[in-house]
Motif scaffolding. Structure first.
Motif, PDB file in Angstrom:
ATOM      1  N   GLU A  92      34.878  41.375  31.799  1.00  9.39           N
ATOM      2  CA  GLU A  92      33.717  41.846  31.055  1.00  9.39           C
ATOM      3  C   GLU A  92      34.074  43.179  30.397  1.00  9.39           C
ATOM      4  OE1 GLU A  92      29.452  43.837  32.059  1.00  9.39           O
ATOM      5  OE2 GLU A  92      29.967  42.042  33.215  1.00  9.39           O
ATOM      6  N   LYS A  97      35.518  44.918  34.097  1.00 12.27           N
ATOM      7  CA  LYS A  97      35.300  44.400  35.442  1.00 12.27           C
ATOM      8  C   LYS A  97      35.246  42.885  35.358  1.00 12.27           C
ATOM      9  CE  LYS A  97      30.245  44.570  35.383  1.00 12.27           C
ATOM     10  NZ  LYS A  97      29.050  45.066  36.047  1.00 12.27           N
ATOM     11  N   ASP A 100      30.818  37.961  35.736  1.00 10.65           N
ATOM     12  CA  ASP A 100      30.018  37.335  36.778  1.00 10.65           C
ATOM     13  C   ASP A 100      29.949  35.833  36.500  1.00 10.65           C
ATOM     14  OD1 ASP A 100      28.241  36.498  38.685  1.00 10.65           O
ATOM     15  OD2 ASP A 100      26.582  37.768  38.019  1.00 10.65           O
ATOM     16  N   GLY A 102      29.093  33.652  38.948  1.00  6.92           N
ATOM     17  CA  GLY A 102      28.318  33.090  40.053  1.00  6.92           C
ATOM     18  C   GLY A 102      29.164  32.733  41.261  1.00  6.92           C
ATOM     19  N   GLY A 103      30.252  33.465  41.465  1.00  5.45           N
ATOM     20  CA  GLY A 103      31.111  33.209  42.617  1.00  5.45           C
ATOM     21  C   GLY A 103      32.149  32.122  42.396  1.00  5.45           C
TER      22      GLY A 103
END
Length: 196
Positions: A92, A97, A100, A102-103
């Motif tokens: 991102e 970083k 995301d 969602g795992g």
């Protein structure tokens, strides 16, 4: 095996250099077309190609931004019979970083995009300058991590890694090893030497 490198940026260029150094034939492509690659191609071993032609290769290495994989995947409805090597990092920006997801491992996301392909995570943990450098060191060989849900595809990519002069370390499935080697994982940005 026939090989294509999709993307001619830092990682794609580093891989092209290793293919040329090892005298392994491959094509390289980018969204700007073959004319933009004339200066970067490592003739005669690595040659520029149109993306549509590069996607005919048996092993396709994605050296593009993570977000670009979705558009590339749309070029075919069915990727059966292909090994797609995910050398991307889901980052991102500008926060730098992990995205995301969602795992989910980033390579599992890539696998859902390339329906029917055997997706293998590799070539994503070394910085481009290190990936382009001589893999054989006086104390051993630089390592490349390999993860995927298909043992045969993992073996074929590990064999390519060896042919390029690196030492492969196979970490298992995407949900296991893939998590370790994706951006933000425990093995990201580690340049390890396997002693011989």
């Amino acid at each position: 095996m026939s090989y294509a490198i999709i993307g001619s940026g830092a990682i794609g260029g580093a891989l092209a250099k290793q293919f040329a150094r090892s005298k392994i034939n491959a094509v390289i492509t980018n969204r700007r077309g073959p004319a933009s690659l004339k200066q970067q191609a490592f003739a005669p071993t690595v040659s520029p190609a149109e993306t549509v032609d590069a996607l005919d290769a048996e092993v396709i290495i994605l050296a593009v931004p993570f977000e670009a994989t979705e558009e590339i995947a749309k070029a075919r409805a069915d990727w059966s019979g292909k090994i797609v090597v995910d050398a991307t990092n889901a980052i991102e920006f500008p926060a730098f970083k992990p995205l995301d997801l969602g795992g989910r491992p980033s390579s599992e996301v890539v696998a859902t995009r390339f329906k029917g392909a055997k997706v293998v995570k590799a070539f994503n943990t070394l910085p481009a300058a290190v990936l382009a450098d001589q893999p054989r060191r006086s104390e051993g060989h630089r390592t490349i991590f390999v993860s995927g849900d298909h043992a045969e595809a993992n073996e074929q990519v590990a064999s390519l890694v060896t042919s390029l002069g690196f030492s492969p370390i196979t970490l298992g499935r995407l949900g296991e090893g893939g998590l370790l080697q994706q951006f933000g994982g425990a093995l990201a940005v580690h340049s390890l030497i396997k002693q011989r």
